[in-house]
Enzyme design. Structure first.
Site, PDB file in Angstrom:
ATOM      1  N   SER A   1       0.874  -1.282   0.018  1.00 30.73           N
ATOM      2  CA  SER A   1       0.099   0.020   0.006  1.00 30.73           C
ATOM      3  C   SER A   1       0.816   1.304  -0.082  1.00 30.73           C
ATOM      4  O   SER A   1       1.970   1.252   0.614  1.00 30.73           O
ATOM      5  CB  SER A   1      -0.865  -0.028   1.341  1.00 30.73           C
ATOM      6  OG  SER A   1      -1.724   1.132   1.370  1.00 30.73           O
TER       7      SER A   1
ATOM      8  N   TYR B   1      -1.772  -0.265  10.242  1.00 27.29           N
ATOM      9  CA  TYR B   1      -1.686  -0.450   8.861  1.00 27.29           C
ATOM     10  C   TYR B   1      -0.521  -0.136   8.211  1.00 27.29           C
ATOM     11  O   TYR B   1      -0.017  -0.837   7.492  1.00 27.29           O
ATOM     12  CB  TYR B   1      -3.077   0.101   8.280  1.00 27.29           C
ATOM     13  CG  TYR B   1      -3.293  -0.059   6.864  1.00 27.29           C
ATOM     14  CD1 TYR B   1      -3.646  -1.510   6.547  1.00 27.29           C
ATOM     15  CD2 TYR B   1      -3.016   0.845   5.893  1.00 27.29           C
ATOM     16  CE1 TYR B   1      -3.848  -1.674   5.176  1.00 27.29           C
ATOM     17  CE2 TYR B   1      -3.277   0.440   4.635  1.00 27.29           C
ATOM     18  CZ  TYR B   1      -3.444  -0.704   4.145  1.00 27.29           C
ATOM     19  OH  TYR B   1      -3.869  -1.058   2.668  1.00 27.29           O
TER      20      TYR B   1
END
Length: 258
Positions: free
Chosen positions: A139, A152
């Site tokens: 990501s 995350y």
């Protein structure tokens, strides 16, 4: 014989769109999800033949569960040509709250250990035949930390570094390792975000570009490309300027806020 792609997190979002993209390209599918009934309903809607698609129930956060799914795939369908470790979770956290440490452990179990466990069953076979592609879904959030998103961001930074390490380890074997870093993709999870999402793209558009990256043999790609430049600029910003730029930014929902 048709090529085979193994995809985790196939019950929705990016995983489902990637499955459809590879199916259209002539690949047979090995799809992994906790909600297998959702995948089978989707197959019916899309008219996907059961002869070309097998569904395996597994939780990637449980190492034995996902390793077993990989072993069952090889017994039923053979060694995949492409393995896409797509399954992941994204939950906000506050380190001052004890329960959020459990959220962080859950995030790492799914996004990191689960990714390695997804690859594990296939590495020996791919090395012996001298070919195959392992794909880690990272990501843009793994390039620079965002307030309230520590679990995350840290997990996706680890995905990027892990895949880089694995790529070096397997370089001489003929097995390719590809890291794909999505920017903001329109999924049920991102629709809950309370902050702006520049260059938001659909899962289908992302799947088209990601599949092209995977099949072209690129080792690393940020999609869309605009987010790649944003990430590079953020990486170059001094900490003081980054902190100022992110001050007041709404945070990701925590587990008890979702």
């Amino acid at each position: 014989m048709a090529s085979l792609v193994f995809i985790t997190g196939a019950s929705s979002g990016i995983g489902q769109s990637l499955a459809w993209r590879f199916y259209q390209a002539g690949y047979n599918l090995a799809l992994v999800a906790r909600r297998t009934e959702v995948v089978r309903e989707w197959m019916q809607v899309k008219g996907i033949s059961a002869e070309r698609c097998h569904v395996y129930g597994a939780d990637v956060a449980d190492v034995n569960s996902i390793v077993h799914a990989g072993q069952q795939c090889m017994l039923s369908q053979g060694l995949p040509d492409v393995v896409i470790a797509n399954a992941g979770i994204s939950i906000g956290m506050d380190t001052a709250i004890r329960s959020d440490l459990d959220v962080m452990a859950q995030t790492f179990a799914t996004n990191n250990v689960g990714l390695a466990a997804t690859f594990h069953p296939f590495i020996d076979g791919m090395c012996k035949q001298g070919s195959g592609t392992l794909v880690g879904i990272g990501s843009v959030a793994g390039i620079r930390g965002l307030p309230g998103h520590g679990a995350y961001c840290a997990s996706k930074a680890a995905v990027i570094s892990y895949c880089e390490s694995l790529r070096g380890e397997l370089r001489a074997s003929g097995v390719r390792v590809v890291t794909v870093c999505p920017g903001y993709i329109d999924t049920p999870l991102t629709r809950k975000n309370r902050y702006s999402m520049p260059f938001l793209m659909s899962t289908d558009d992302f799947a088209d570009r990601a599949a092209h990256t995977i099949l072209a043999g690129d080792s690393y790609r940020v999609i869309p490309w605009q987010m790649g430049w944003v990430a590079k600029l953020l990486r170059l910003l001094p900490n003081a300027l980054l902190d100022k730029a992110l001050a007041g930014r709404p945070r990701k929902h925590r587990a008890d806020e979702a």
